[in-house]
Structures are given as structure tokens and as C-alpha cells.
Design a protein around this motif. Sequence first.
Motif, PDB file in Angstrom:
ATOM      1  N   ILE A 132       0.841  -1.209   0.000  1.00 24.12           N
ATOM      2  CA  ILE A 132       0.000   0.000   0.000  1.00 24.12           C
ATOM      3  C   ILE A 132       0.871   1.251   0.000  1.00 24.12           C
ATOM      4  O   ILE A 132       0.587   2.229  -0.711  1.00 24.12           O
ATOM      5  CB  ILE A 132      -0.945  -0.013   1.214  1.00 24.12           C
ATOM      6  N   ALA A 136       0.916   4.166  -2.781  1.00 21.57           N
ATOM      7  CA  ALA A 136       0.587   5.526  -2.361  1.00 21.57           C
ATOM      8  C   ALA A 136       1.651   6.530  -2.790  1.00 21.57           C
ATOM      9  O   ALA A 136       1.342   7.607  -3.317  1.00 21.57           O
ATOM     10  CB  ALA A 136       0.387   5.580  -0.844  1.00 21.57           C
ATOM     11  N   ILE A 174      -5.130   2.897 -10.042  1.00 29.68           N
ATOM     12  CA  ILE A 174      -5.692   3.059  -8.697  1.00 29.68           C
ATOM     13  C   ILE A 174      -7.123   2.545  -8.641  1.00 29.68           C
ATOM     14  O   ILE A 174      -7.569   2.049  -7.596  1.00 29.68           O
ATOM     15  CB  ILE A 174      -5.606   4.533  -8.236  1.00 29.68           C
ATOM     16  N   PHE A 178      -8.088  -0.148  -5.947  1.00 24.97           N
ATOM     17  CA  PHE A 178      -9.166   0.029  -4.980  1.00 24.97           C
ATOM     18  C   PHE A 178     -10.054  -1.210  -4.923  1.00 24.97           C
ATOM     19  O   PHE A 178     -10.568  -1.572  -3.860  1.00 24.97           O
ATOM     20  CB  PHE A 178     -10.030   1.241  -5.348  1.00 24.97           C
ATOM     21  N   LEU A 181      -8.131  -3.731  -2.888  1.00 26.98           N
ATOM     22  CA  LEU A 181      -7.639  -3.255  -1.589  1.00 26.98           C
ATOM     23  C   LEU A 181      -8.169  -4.066  -0.409  1.00 26.98           C
ATOM     24  O   LEU A 181      -7.406  -4.327   0.544  1.00 26.98           O
ATOM     25  CB  LEU A 181      -7.978  -1.768  -1.435  1.00 26.98           C
ATOM     26  N   LEU A 359      -5.621   6.822   0.117  1.00 29.40           N
ATOM     27  CA  LEU A 359      -5.155   5.499   0.563  1.00 29.40           C
ATOM     28  C   LEU A 359      -4.704   5.528   2.006  1.00 29.40           C
ATOM     29  O   LEU A 359      -5.047   4.648   2.805  1.00 29.40           O
ATOM     30  CB  LEU A 359      -4.001   5.024  -0.331  1.00 29.40           C
ATOM     31  N   THR A 363      -6.723   3.455   5.005  1.00 33.58           N
ATOM     32  CA  THR A 363      -6.035   2.324   5.649  1.00 33.58           C
ATOM     33  C   THR A 363      -5.572   2.670   7.058  1.00 33.58           C
ATOM     34  O   THR A 363      -4.932   1.849   7.716  1.00 33.58           O
ATOM     35  CB  THR A 363      -4.818   1.892   4.811  1.00 33.58           C
TER      36      THR A 363
END
Length: 564
Positions: A132, A136, A174, A178, A181, A359, A363
Motif C-alpha cells: 500500500i 501511495a 488506482i 481500490f 484493496l 489510501l 487504511t
Amino acid sequence: MIQNFTIATSAIPPLFALLALMLAGVVLVSLLLLRLRQSMLAGYFICGVLIANSGVLGILGGGASHEQISQMAEFGVVLLMFTLGLEFSLGELRFLRRLAFVGGGWQMGLCGIVVAAVSSVLHTSSWHGGVILAVALSLSSTAVSLKSFQDLGLEASPGARMALAVAIFQDLFIIVFFMFLPLLLPHEGPDEAILPRLGSLVLRGGAFVVLSGVMARWVIPWLLNAVTRTRNRELFTLTVIGCCVSLAFTGGLLGLGLALGAFVAGLAVSESIFKHRILADVMPLKDLFLTLFFVSVGLMIDIKTAARLWMPISALTLVFMLAKAVIITFVARRLGLAQKQALMAGIGLCSAGEFSLVLLQQTRAAALWSDDTQQTMLVASALSMGLLPALLKFGIPLGDWLVKRGWGRGKPVKFDAGSLRQRVALLSNHAIICGHGPVGEKLNNALLDAGVQTLVVELNAETVRKLHREGQPVLFADACHEETWELTRLKNARIVALTFPDATINAQALSLIRALRPDIAVLARARFSSDVERLKRLGATQVVNDETEAANSIVEQAEMLQGT
């Protein structure tokens, strides 16, 4: 005094009090930054940081009001994803596919490997957190980058086009990320192997794609057509927001996330004639809620912790901006850009991006890394976005110096402007014709015959479809919206013609035109003689009066008949 203030604020809803403080603070800080010619985005972060560290949150309801602001900010992310899908164009991707897929793929891959390697060496997180974190910090700010290129008048340069191509790839990446994720975040409920979870995700994703396809092909176009016929502006805006929220809600129900649902909603109307009208209606709302999002990110930053971690924050900002600039410049050079243009693309994409912050925020609850690491990444990301406009200005003399030194001149990269959207985006020294009735159509044909490029702004859906089929650059948009004039590339135009007979509409359009381009020639039309002076006072260069022209024509025809 503080006690009296606390008693006074107790009668005000905490959310309203915090909103008032945030918006007032944003205006004041942004005014200061604009005077210093800095990005307003930095002002949003600064405002959030000041509020979070001033002790006001405790007086105004503490964590409860902060949580409500975060929920409102999430709506800003939904609108951001909706406009991202709306602005996405398969046609544009087709003409930039080499730069997008090759350049963007290499950029994301190399940047991700570097970040993941550093994260592994420093043991800053688990492998889930490392993935992640790599994604990012590999993302860039499309909005800040392209806005900075526009402010410098370089939006059509090869460097800017390279930045746009890579940004398109990042947006695609992205969206897919997503979707997957949830597999990287801690799973609530009974433990399941990765394959069953992946299979469930694919099934839910497939169902959502089918549903979205039906909506995009039949339901949404029919609905927008029906609403457009009513010519009710409020109903059109409500319908657009309703479609966006509905598909986002469906994506959330299926466990795919609100962001993915909103992107698909935007994609559903991205190739329709309603695109520019929707953009004009939605952009102000998106800007408001995104402001709340960036302020809410600032609320998460603790100044004392940031001050204690100033060395790692400074090091991370410097290293990842420098590494991204070098990697992107290298990739751009390999794709054939000259050294200066490759450098501009590298600098333009060297910051973190809006989705980096999304992100990190989404998270945060998973506790994949320590609080110090979270603070370091948040501050470094915000700092990089604030520094980008100034760095891009510095890149121009640096690029000129490199050219003088004879470094890597290379062949200029040519960009195909075959799609209608590309042609609108690259218009220059063109005439903007508002309205395509009998008057507007005749004027448009005359200008085209004279070799002048034209752009038509029209609110009749059937007329827009007809012009679109003929290859005429046209926007389905309202001349009374400020966003419409930004879409028309007014700053590059040579003349504006307001062919509507309604003086009220022309007066509203004139005030917007003169605010953006005081020097441009504007030809306006007025139905009645009493409106002529009013339009001239508002800035019309010339006004054609229907009554006067009709009277002259009647007199001329009468004299001809009498003479016979």
C-alpha cells in the motif's frame, strides 16, 4: 474568557461551528497564499493543521465533530472519483496509449519497487503495508500537476502531454487497486483463504460491471434525455448527483467501495454529449467537498509529532520527490522526449497525489504501520504537493540550461489530435460561438469558410449530437456557468459571439467573460433597443440589435418595392 466562549458555543451544533471555522480559515489562508503565488491546496492542509493543534476541536465537540467532517470529506472523494471517470476518455487513451501504458507502467513499477525496497529495509510495516505504501507514494497529483502546467501556459507541451498520459495510467491503476484493496486489509469475520475471497470479489465485481453496463447503455442516457427536455437546471444537477451516489452506493453494498462505484458512474456518461454540462454543474460541489477532505487530512497531523520527526519527514520528501523525478525523466527520455520536456514531465509528477492521501486515510484504521510512520507519510505527501508549483517554475530555467549545455535534444514527440476531445483541448486562436440557431449556424459557416477554427457552445441536445457527428468542436454547456468558459479555452480564443437574443443570458455570460478575459472582442445580440446600452456597459465590443436590423431591412425592402 475561555469559559464564556465554551458556554456560548454549547448552543451551536458542533459540526456547524467547526464547518464555519474551517471555511473561514480556508478563505483567509488561501488569500495569503494566492498573494504569495502559492498553491491553494497547501492552504487547505495548513488550515486543518492549525485547527487540529489549536485546541479548538475540544471546545467544538472534539472527535465527534471531526468524525462528521471526515464523513463529509468522503463524499468529496466520491465526487472526485466521479469527475475522474467523467473526464476519462477511451479516445484520448487511444492517442496517448504508448506514453500511458509504457511510460506509466515503467513509472509505477520502478517507483513501487524503490519504495517497497526501502520499506522492507527499514521494517516500517508488514508486506501488506509495504504494498500500500509503494502504491501511495508512486501516485502523483494530477490536479496540481496539470493546473501548474496551465498556469505556466505549457498545457499543450510534450512534457505536459507526457504527464497527462502517465496520470491516465495512474488513474486506471488506482481504480483496479481500490477493487483489490480489501484483500490487503485485515479481514473481519471468520478466516478465509485468499482464493475464496478473491473468487467472491471477482463475482461481485462482475455483477457490478453488468449492472453498470445496463445503466450506462440504457437507463442513464434515457433519464438525462428526459431531464434535458424539461430545461430545468436544478433537476439536471439533482439527476446527475443522484446517478453518481446511486452507483457509488451499489458499489459499497457489493463490498467494492464507494470510490469504484463513483468512478464507474462517471465513466457511464464520459462519452455522452452531456459530459461538459455535467462537469460545469458538478465541479463547484466537488471543489467544496474536496476542500473538506484536504482540511480533514490536515486535522490528522500533529504539529508536535511532526516537529519531532522533522528529519525523517524532510528526508522522505526529498528522497521520494527526487527519485520520482529522476525515474520519470529517464522513462520520458527513453520514449523520445527532449531533455527539457522530459525534465518538465519528471518534475510535474514528482509529488504525491490526492489518492496517496485517500489510501493513507482509508487504511489508517487497519494500523498497518506505527503512528509515527503515518504522520511522516502524511506530512511528506502534503509537503510535496505544496512544493510542486514552485519546483515546476524552477524546471523551466533548469531545462533551458540543460539545452544550452547540449544535453539530449532528442526528437520531439508528436501527439495525434484526432479525437474530438483532443481537438477541443488543443484549440487556439479560435472563435467561440454561443448558440447554434439560424444566426449562430450562419456565423459558424462563414468563419469556417474564412479558415477560422470555431467552438460552439449549445444547450440543445439534438443540435449538439448533429454537430458532434459532423466533427464540429462543440460543448453541451451553459454560457452562464463560469466552468463553461474554462472548458472553452477562453484565454486562447480570438473572439466570442453571443448569438442568443436573450439579453439577460448575454449579460450573465458577459460578466463571466470579462472577469476571465477583459481584452477579448465580444459580439453580442440584443432583441430590443433598450438592451443595447446595457450590454455595452457590461463589456460587449459590438451589439447587433434585432429591432434596428429588422427596421433597416423593412425600410430597404419598402424603398425597393416603391421604386418598382
